[in-house]
Design an enzyme around this catalytic site. Structure first.
Site, PDB file in Angstrom:
ATOM      1  N   GLU A   1     -14.568  47.269  28.368  1.00 37.41           N
ATOM      2  CA  GLU A   1     -14.987  47.920  27.123  1.00 37.41           C
ATOM      3  C   GLU A   1     -15.583  49.287  27.456  1.00 37.41           C
ATOM      4  OE1 GLU A   1     -18.570  47.726  23.854  1.00 37.41           O
ATOM      5  OE2 GLU A   1     -17.964  45.823  24.788  1.00 37.41           O
TER       6      GLU A   1
ATOM      7  N   ARG B   1     -19.637  56.473  23.646  1.00 37.75           N
ATOM      8  CA  ARG B   1     -20.964  57.105  23.633  1.00 37.75           C
ATOM      9  C   ARG B   1     -20.966  58.436  24.375  1.00 37.75           C
ATOM     10  NH1 ARG B   1     -24.622  51.797  25.309  1.00 37.75           N
ATOM     11  NH2 ARG B   1     -23.572  50.321  23.909  1.00 37.75           N
TER      12      ARG B   1
ATOM     13  N   THR C   1     -18.777  50.521  20.750  1.00 33.98           N
ATOM     14  CA  THR C   1     -19.642  51.407  19.962  1.00 33.98           C
ATOM     15  C   THR C   1     -18.825  52.164  18.915  1.00 33.98           C
ATOM     16  OG1 THR C   1     -20.849  51.735  22.059  1.00 33.98           O
ATOM     17  CG2 THR C   1     -21.674  52.894  20.144  1.00 33.98           C
TER      18      THR C   1
ATOM     19  N   LYS D   1     -18.982  39.416  18.024  1.00 29.79           N
ATOM     20  CA  LYS D   1     -19.986  39.761  19.026  1.00 29.79           C
ATOM     21  C   LYS D   1     -21.369  39.490  18.438  1.00 29.79           C
ATOM     22  CE  LYS D   1     -21.195  44.163  19.879  1.00 29.79           C
ATOM     23  NZ  LYS D   1     -21.294  45.506  20.500  1.00 29.79           N
TER      24      LYS D   1
END
Length: 207
Positions: free
Chosen positions: A40, A44, A68, A128
């Protein structure tokens, strides 16, 4: 691959913050060599999407996704970069619709039973739990398993090498997310052998 198959592919999904594109391929190779194939790459940093493309093009065996994701347009951008799945910290109707439109597998984040039910209503039964530690982690997942046994979780946030095996032993946990597999200092130093060792230890949780 569907998201449940992706989750079952590795016991630990590393949460990667890649600052420099040149780190992407050696980092991914180090993780895959250690037995961790689901990666993953969090959105960011400015290098994130270029890092995804570099890994997809140069690291056979890597199953690459983005994390994100907080804006609808990021799903199409991730798909264009070669990502096969996306992870969000939360879920909104707009994000759900954008993921479907981009035809990318989605692992949406939830923290409460109400959010989990809302995700089910949107058609998502792989979720998640985030932030896992603050949400109650082991205790919360055990409690959710009763009324919501159809959901497969990936607890992320505060998960450690010590807590991961206990979480993975739960029937409603498919994998865990963790940032300890790629420490910032080791990435900056190019300690790929050290990262492979961390990956190998994490991969063993699934055996």
């Amino acid at each position: 691959m569907q998201i449940r198959e992706i989750m079952r592919s590795c016991p630990v999904m590393p949460v990667l913050v890649i600052e420099k594109v040149e780190h992407a391929v050696p980092l991914a190779k180090a993780l895959v060599e250690g037995g961790i194939c689901v990666l993953e790459v969090t959105l960011r940093t400015e290098a994130a999407l270029a890092a995804v493309r570099a890994i997809v093009d140069n690291v056979p065996g890597a199953i690459v996704g983005v994390g994100t994701v907080v804006r609808p347009e990021q799903f199409a951008e991730a798909k264009a970069a070669g990502a096969v799945f996306a992870v969000t910290p939360g879920l909104t109707p707009k994000l759900a619709a954008a993921a479907r439109a981009a035809q990318i597998e989605l692992l949406p984040g939830v923290m409460t039973p109400s959010e989990a039910i809302a995700a089910l209503e949107e058609g998502f039964d792989a979720l998640k739990l985030f932030p896992a530690e603050q949400a109650g982690s082991l205790g919360m997942l055990k409690a959710m398993g009763g009324p919501l046994p159809q959901i497969l979780f990936c607890p992320t946030g505060g998960v450690s090498p010590e807590s991961a095996p206990k979480l993975l032993a739960l029937p409603n946990v498919g994998c865990v997310g963790g940032s300890w597999l790629a420490p910032k200092e080791m990435v900056a130093a190019g300690d790929w052998a050290g990262i492979t060792a961390l990956a190998r230890a994490a991969a063993a949780f699934g055996k």
